[in-house]
Every structure is written in C-alpha cells, then in structure tokens.
Write a protein that holds these residues in place. Sequence first.
Motif, PDB file in Angstrom:
ATOM      1  N   LEU A  90       5.275  53.175  40.305  1.00 56.39           N
ATOM      2  CA  LEU A  90       4.011  53.204  40.864  1.00 56.39           C
ATOM      3  C   LEU A  90       3.900  51.707  41.446  1.00 56.39           C
ATOM      4  O   LEU A  90       4.717  50.791  40.790  1.00 56.39           O
ATOM      5  N   THR A  91       3.154  51.308  42.309  1.00 54.25           N
ATOM      6  CA  THR A  91       2.916  49.892  42.885  1.00 54.25           C
ATOM      7  C   THR A  91       2.530  48.977  41.566  1.00 54.25           C
ATOM      8  O   THR A  91       2.935  47.625  41.633  1.00 54.25           O
ATOM      9  N   SER A  92       1.926  49.469  40.720  1.00 53.85           N
ATOM     10  CA  SER A  92       1.591  48.680  39.557  1.00 53.85           C
ATOM     11  C   SER A  92       2.780  48.167  38.570  1.00 53.85           C
ATOM     12  O   SER A  92       2.544  47.457  37.608  1.00 53.85           O
ATOM     13  N   GLY A  93       3.866  48.960  38.924  1.00 56.65           N
ATOM     14  CA  GLY A  93       5.031  48.851  37.828  1.00 56.65           C
ATOM     15  C   GLY A  93       5.177  49.871  36.750  1.00 56.65           C
ATOM     16  O   GLY A  93       6.297  49.878  36.015  1.00 56.65           O
ATOM     17  N   TRP A  94       4.009  50.632  36.590  1.00 56.93           N
ATOM     18  CA  TRP A  94       4.277  51.690  35.731  1.00 56.93           C
ATOM     19  C   TRP A  94       5.265  52.817  36.112  1.00 56.93           C
ATOM     20  O   TRP A  94       5.308  53.190  37.245  1.00 56.93           O
ATOM     21  N   MET A  95       6.059  53.628  35.448  1.00 53.26           N
ATOM     22  CA  MET A  95       6.703  54.883  35.541  1.00 53.26           C
ATOM     23  C   MET A  95       5.683  55.890  35.072  1.00 53.26           C
ATOM     24  O   MET A  95       5.079  55.942  34.259  1.00 53.26           O
ATOM     25  N   SER A  96       5.571  56.931  36.431  1.00 52.47           N
ATOM     26  CA  SER A  96       5.129  58.184  36.046  1.00 52.47           C
ATOM     27  C   SER A  96       5.726  59.487  36.268  1.00 52.47           C
ATOM     28  O   SER A  96       6.278  59.162  37.233  1.00 52.47           O
ATOM     29  N   PRO A  97       5.450  60.324  35.610  1.00 50.04           N
ATOM     30  CA  PRO A  97       6.109  61.886  36.046  1.00 50.04           C
ATOM     31  C   PRO A  97       5.255  62.480  36.991  1.00 50.04           C
ATOM     32  O   PRO A  97       5.620  63.570  37.526  1.00 50.04           O
ATOM     33  N   VAL A  98       4.219  61.768  37.451  1.00 53.68           N
ATOM     34  CA  VAL A  98       3.428  62.513  38.498  1.00 53.68           C
ATOM     35  C   VAL A  98       2.868  61.358  39.557  1.00 53.68           C
ATOM     36  O   VAL A  98       2.903  60.162  39.135  1.00 53.68           O
ATOM     37  N   TYR A  99       2.672  62.185  40.788  1.00 47.95           N
ATOM     38  CA  TYR A  99       2.258  61.082  41.597  1.00 47.95           C
ATOM     39  C   TYR A  99       1.323  61.867  42.719  1.00 47.95           C
ATOM     40  O   TYR A  99       1.337  63.297  42.849  1.00 47.95           O
ATOM     41  N   ILE A 100       0.345  61.076  43.267  1.00 47.92           N
ATOM     42  CA  ILE A 100      -0.711  61.892  43.989  1.00 47.92           C
ATOM     43  C   ILE A 100      -0.709  61.219  45.443  1.00 47.92           C
ATOM     44  O   ILE A 100      -0.607  59.738  45.573  1.00 47.92           O
ATOM     45  N   ASP A 101      -0.809  62.082  46.547  1.00 51.74           N
ATOM     46  CA  ASP A 101      -0.728  61.439  47.654  1.00 51.74           C
ATOM     47  C   ASP A 101      -2.105  62.142  48.421  1.00 51.74           C
ATOM     48  O   ASP A 101      -2.031  62.876  49.206  1.00 51.74           O
ATOM     49  N   CYS A 102      -3.003  61.119  48.238  1.00 48.32           N
ATOM     50  CA  CYS A 102      -4.336  61.326  48.858  1.00 48.32           C
ATOM     51  C   CYS A 102      -4.465  61.344  50.403  1.00 48.32           C
ATOM     52  O   CYS A 102      -5.340  61.642  50.864  1.00 48.32           O
ATOM     53  N   ARG A 103      -3.436  60.640  50.812  1.00 47.62           N
ATOM     54  CA  ARG A 103      -3.406  60.610  52.386  1.00 47.62           C
ATOM     55  C   ARG A 103      -3.270  61.703  53.145  1.00 47.62           C
ATOM     56  O   ARG A 103      -3.483  61.901  54.176  1.00 47.62           O
ATOM     57  N   LYS A 104      -2.800  62.676  52.490  1.00 50.09           N
ATOM     58  CA  LYS A 104      -2.567  64.101  52.923  1.00 50.09           C
ATOM     59  C   LYS A 104      -3.902  64.737  53.330  1.00 50.09           C
ATOM     60  O   LYS A 104      -3.947  65.656  54.146  1.00 50.09           O
ATOM     61  N   VAL A 105      -5.048  64.308  52.744  1.00 51.01           N
ATOM     62  CA  VAL A 105      -6.377  64.909  52.873  1.00 51.01           C
ATOM     63  C   VAL A 105      -6.712  64.780  54.414  1.00 51.01           C
ATOM     64  O   VAL A 105      -7.407  65.668  55.229  1.00 51.01           O
TER      65      VAL A 105
END
Length: 233
Positions: A37-52
């Motif tokens: 993530l842009t914050s530097g965290w690693m995440s197993p999940v990602y959300i793309d609200c731009r698709k809306v």
Amino acid sequence: MSTASRTSDQRRTGQTVARILMEIGAVNFRPEDPYTLTSGWMSPVYIDCRKVISFPRARKEIIEHARQTIVRKIGFESLDAVAGGETAGIPYGAWLSDSLELPMLYVRKKAKGFGRNAQIEGDPRPGQRVLLVEDLATDGASKINFVNALRAADLQCAHALVVFFYGVFPGALKLLEESGVTLHYLATWWDVLEAAEDGGYFSREAIQEVRAFLHDPVEWSLRHGGRGPEVAV
C-alpha cells in the motif's frame, strides 16, 4: 473496527456497499502475493474504488448511502461545499455535491505551478464549511495534505468522507483526530470479509488468510516485509 461495534444503520450501509464492490470486481484477495500500500503496509487485500465510475447504478446506490451518512452524522445544513481530493476523490466529490445540492471544489495534491498557481479549484469562498471526499483511507495520512490546503485557503474542514476505510491499522485515525477532522466512511474490510463469506466469492484458504490479517495487521505486514509499529501513524 469490527462490525460489532457499529450501529445497525452503519452495518447495513457497510454490507450493502461491500456487496456492490464485490459485484463490480473492485475487491482483490491475493494473500500469496501481497499488495504494497502507499502507506508502506503489506496487505493480502486491495480495493479499487475507481472502478465505481464505470457502473452508474452501483455509484448511484453508493452516493445515496454517502448522502444518508452525511445527513445522519453531520447534519442537513452544516456544510457549504464538497471538495474532492485529486484524483480519485474528484468523481465522488462531483456526485455527492450534486446529491447534496452543494457547490463542488477539488483539491490538488500540490499547486499547479502556473497561471493562478491554485491548489483549490472551483469558486472557494472564505469561511465555507467544506467536506473533503476521497475514495478510501488506510492510515489517514494522505488526507492531511488536502485538509491543510483547504484551511490555507481560509476554508473550514472538520469532516472527511471516504467510501472505504481499511479500519484495521493501529493509530489509523490519529493524525486526522489531532487535526480536528472526523472521518466518516461507508464500508471496511470487516464488511467485505462478511460479504465474501456470505457470497462465496473467494476460496476458504484466501478468506482464512484475510481474517488472520484483519486480526493482526501489524504482525501480518511485518511477516510479509511491510512496515511495522515503529513507523505506524
């Protein structure tokens, strides 16, 4: 924040928005190859609200829930304008300003460097009470730049709204709270996890790994090469 600590209205909104995001393919589970993530965290999940932006019926429903949240949490006549943050917040700012019948502004990440050298676009008026709108928030840090820009233009900004808030990282709201900003949101990963389980969108193994992340995101991020509590905000 788990769904158990929220009101029934918040839970209904969270579940509805989570199901919409799942249906349009905005939710990605990838525990075997984590996202940075842009914050530097690693995440197993990602959300793309731009698709809306490509799903008119979905965005209309999401904006109606956003309008209801604003009326319930902020009030009918407590805002003078809506400001979308560059870039993902701009369409949400436009839709929401139309729904609320309020003027729209948008905030650049930095002044454009020519012409008026403006960072706030539209017709900002000194003293206006402005709602900052973005697509999502992880730790709230990116919102501070926009809030500061609005206040530097002699606008008041005490509230921000996002469609999606990660809601799991420690101290996620600290910067906003210290700046006098209340973050309002429609859905979190807890809502998505519940919707994913109910709808059978992902494998049992993927869901179990996401649940492990949600229960201890610091340990999960560290274990996968991401940031740790020593740099958390």
